[in-house]
Design a protein around this motif. Structure first.
Motif, PDB file in Angstrom:
ATOM      1  N   TYR A   1       0.735  -1.264  -0.008  1.00 33.88           N
ATOM      2  CA  TYR A   1      -0.124  -0.040   0.276  1.00 33.88           C
ATOM      3  C   TYR A   1       1.125   1.246   0.195  1.00 33.88           C
ATOM      4  O   TYR A   1       0.534   2.211  -0.686  1.00 33.88           O
TER       5      TYR A   1
ATOM      6  N   GLU B   1       2.391   1.590  -3.575  1.00 33.31           N
ATOM      7  CA  GLU B   1       1.134   2.204  -4.624  1.00 33.31           C
ATOM      8  C   GLU B   1       0.852   3.701  -4.176  1.00 33.31           C
ATOM      9  O   GLU B   1       0.960   4.373  -5.028  1.00 33.31           O
ATOM     10  N   ALA B   2       1.058   3.900  -2.949  1.00 31.26           N
ATOM     11  CA  ALA B   2       0.730   5.236  -2.691  1.00 31.26           C
ATOM     12  C   ALA B   2       1.868   6.181  -3.250  1.00 31.26           C
ATOM     13  O   ALA B   2       1.677   7.297  -3.777  1.00 31.26           O
TER      14      ALA B   2
ATOM     15  N   GLN C   1       1.560   6.534  -7.121  1.00 30.89           N
ATOM     16  CA  GLN C   1       0.591   7.434  -7.464  1.00 30.89           C
ATOM     17  C   GLN C   1       0.888   8.712  -7.409  1.00 30.89           C
ATOM     18  O   GLN C   1       0.851   9.467  -7.928  1.00 30.89           O
TER      19      GLN C   1
ATOM     20  N   SER D   1      -5.568   8.487   3.551  1.00 28.15           N
ATOM     21  CA  SER D   1      -5.812   9.097   2.275  1.00 28.15           C
ATOM     22  C   SER D   1      -4.755   9.981   2.494  1.00 28.15           C
ATOM     23  O   SER D   1      -4.044  10.445   3.706  1.00 28.15           O
TER      24      SER D   1
ATOM     25  N   ILE E   1      -6.058   2.987   2.205  1.00 25.42           N
ATOM     26  CA  ILE E   1      -5.615   4.104   1.227  1.00 25.42           C
ATOM     27  C   ILE E   1      -5.688   3.758  -0.288  1.00 25.42           C
ATOM     28  O   ILE E   1      -5.764   4.834  -0.950  1.00 25.42           O
ATOM     29  N   ASN E   2      -5.349   2.571  -0.747  1.00 32.04           N
ATOM     30  CA  ASN E   2      -5.576   2.119  -2.120  1.00 32.04           C
ATOM     31  C   ASN E   2      -5.793   0.937  -2.395  1.00 32.04           C
ATOM     32  O   ASN E   2      -5.889   0.028  -1.460  1.00 32.04           O
ATOM     33  N   GLU E   3      -5.532   0.426  -3.764  1.00 35.75           N
ATOM     34  CA  GLU E   3      -5.712  -1.083  -4.081  1.00 35.75           C
ATOM     35  C   GLU E   3      -4.326  -0.972  -4.819  1.00 35.75           C
ATOM     36  O   GLU E   3      -4.100  -0.671  -5.871  1.00 35.75           O
TER      37      GLU E   3
END
Lengths: 266, 317
Positions: free
Chosen positions: A39, A42-43, A46, A153, A188-190
């Protein structure tokens, strides 16, 4: 942006996990990239992509500390899209507790930040082996940086970051200036899966290996010798055994209450 | 005996049971002082005296809650110095652990989390790797920082009450200089149920509830229990993520854990292995949860749970 993501090589929780040897350290056979670190990665990806990605000079550096196998966590991160990898490895690091780990990681982060400073250090909310959640906060204390933990987030605008955190009884919005240390939750995300292109591209990316000498850390300050806690005994808990199993014949709810009453749990 | 410092964050009108547990544990290790953040209610002061607290510290600043963790860690480090504390005890909440983390670096002190018991010599006991091992650990430093899980000590007032003196501790400026600031905070609607992390009883639902947590909540309320959920249920949006029990959610170790419609995949089992008694209700006889249940019911939770709820109400009159 220059983002460091801490990635840990941990025993796969699908299998039995064991403590071994003197100091009762975790047996790292059958290890994988810690699920909770995906995660954070990924954050980071992004944030970098939103700023034009690697072409625009955004760096996502996967940093792992650990024995030879830990490089696999870095490789998986490169396959997912990290731009470069760093493997901090030294036999003197074995058995480091959270305090010693944060000392070594802080030195490695300073080392990576020579020249172009690091904007953000991202981590998972906890490792899935030690599960203490101590390292992000200890790292922030050692680096003298703001910490934002358990972010569900995250937005970055110029030199400021804003995050949302959800506790049991309240939700809050927090702000900090960069550079900062941020840990993220699994909300927070996938995280993306590495695709074929990513796996091929990863083979061309470089992994830098750092030793304690490279980052200027005295071996006496890390590992078993430099840790501030020591495990003095460890006992494998006998596996739970199945108790009474019944099939509902229309009165299982009553039998359940009988059981609770007998256990003095009502 | 060494001096012990217990951190009490925003006690409100009355001390929580978990705080009374820390005070009781602290007394078994030495003379216990407390560092309070937030208002100190008269009733709370009276309870501190009943629990034999020898000194009460309060921060020079009132805005510690406006910063994430580091301001409280800086205050607590100063209080530990004022108390000459050899041991600092905090609760095992996520925030408690993080304050402990930063405090450890400030005091050059070893930090041990998830502690369930502490011996007189400072050896702490905990369980690791999702309950598969129990370990003993100790700090090798002059000061040790321990975060203690709730429900492992029976709260007991001291045999003789104390008359603690209150003094103010200066909060070091560096605790706020580089801290993240809280810019907004919304209270969530209180459920009236106990906190999941330290509940004595947990009733948890999974995929098998198929979107309807009603029977799980009703049984929980009849038992005075907290409601938990598997990741499948929180990911489906049937219940808030706060309720998630398991490896990526909360680890619970209640007296009683009732699992309804949860297959018991390893990550779920990991979150509740240390529960004293496990009850499982599941339609699928092959569910792995039955391998570890003390009492397992192969049946439909929509029949079994409401029937049990009615029966409990009947017996409780």
């Amino acid at each position: 942006m220059k983002i460091i993501v801490l990635v840990k090589h941990v025993p796969d929780a699908q299998f039995d996990r064991h403590l071994t040897g003197e100091g009762y350290t975790t047996d790292r056979n059958e290890s994988i990239l810690s699920e909770l670190d995906e995660y954070a990665l990924e954050a980071a990806l992004q944030l970098a992509e939103a700023r034009g990605g690697a072409k625009a000079g955004n760096q996502v550096i996967a940093l792992s500390m650990g024995a030879s196998g830990a490089v696999n966590a870095v490789k998986k991160s490169l396959q997912m899209g990290a731009t470069e990898g760093v493997h901090l490895t030294d036999s003197a690091l074995a058995g480091s507790d959270a305090a010693a780990t944060s000392l070594a990681l802080a030195a490695a982060i300073r080392h990576i930040g020579t020249g172009a400073p690091v904007d953000l250090v991202l981590t998972g909310m906890a490792s899935t082996d030690g599960e203490t959640s101590l390292v992000p906060a200890q790292l922030a204390e050692r680096l003298g940086l703001p910490q934002v933990t358990f972010a569900s987030s995250l937005t970055v605008d110029g030199g400021r970051l804003t995050a949302r955190r959800d506790a049991d009884t309240y939700s809050e919005t927090v702000e900090a200036t960069l550079p900062a240390v941020v840990s993220v939750t699994d909300q927070i995300n996938e995280p993306r899966y590495p695709n074929f292109k990513g796996i091929i591209a990863a083979k061309r990316k470089s992994i830098t290996t750092l030793s304690l000498a490279d980052i200027g850390v005295d071996p006496a300050h890390v590992g078993h010798a430099g840790s501030w806690t020591t495990v003095t005994a460890a006992e494998e808990r006998p596996p739970r055994t199945a108790g009474t199993i019944i099939t509902d014949e229309g009165d299982a709810g009553i039998k359940l209450v009988d059981f609770l009453a007998a256990q003095k749990l009502l | 005996m060494a001096n012990v410092l217990v951190f009490i964050d925003n006690p409100g009108d009355a001390l929580k049971k978990s705080t009374l547990e820390l005070l009781t544990l602290g007394r078994s290790l030495g003379e216990t002082a407390v560092a309070v953040n937030g208002d100190l209610h008269q009733d709370v002061s009276a309870t501190l005296a009943e629990y034999g607290v020898t000194a009460v510290f309060r921060p020079s600043a009132q805005d510690l809650d406006d910063y994430l963790v580091s301001a409280k860690a800086a205050y607590l480090a100063a209080a530990a110095g004022a108390a000459s504390a050899g041991t600092v005890l905090l609760d095992n909440s996520p925030e408690g652990k993080e304050i402990a983390a930063r405090l450890g670096i400030r005091l050059n002190a070893g930090v041990i989390t998830d502690v369930v018991a502490v011996d007189a010599d400072g050896t702490a006991h905990k369980s690791v790797l999702a309950g598969s091992y129990t370990t003993s650990a100790r700090a090798t430093t002059a000061v040790s920082v321990l975060t203690v899980k709730a429900n492992n000590v029976t709260p007991e007032p001291a045999s003789v009450a104390s008359a603690p003196e209150t003094s103010t501790v200066e909060v070091p400026a560096d605790g706020t200089a580089t801290a993240a600031r809280v810019t907004a905070r919304e209270q969530k609607a209180a459920s009236g149920r106990p906190d999941l992390s330290d509940a004595r009883i947990v009733v948890a639902g999974g995929r098998g509830v198929d979107g309807d947590f009603g029977p799980v909540e009703q049984l929980a309320d009849a038992l005075g229990a907290a409601v938990g959920a598997s990741r499948a249920a929180t990911d489906a949006g049937w219940i808030s993520h706060d309720a998630q029990v398991g490896q990526t959610g909360k680890t619970v170790s209640p007296q009683l854990y009732i699992s309804a419609g949860i297959s018991g995949a390893i990550q779920q089992k990991a979150g509740m292995q240390t529960a004293k008694v496990i009850v499982a209700v599941n339609k699928d006889a092959e569910s792995p949860i039955f391998e570890i249940a003390d009492f397992g019911i192969i049946g439909d939770l929509f029949d079994v749970l409401p029937q049990a709820t009615e029966e409990i109400k009947k017996r409780k009159g």
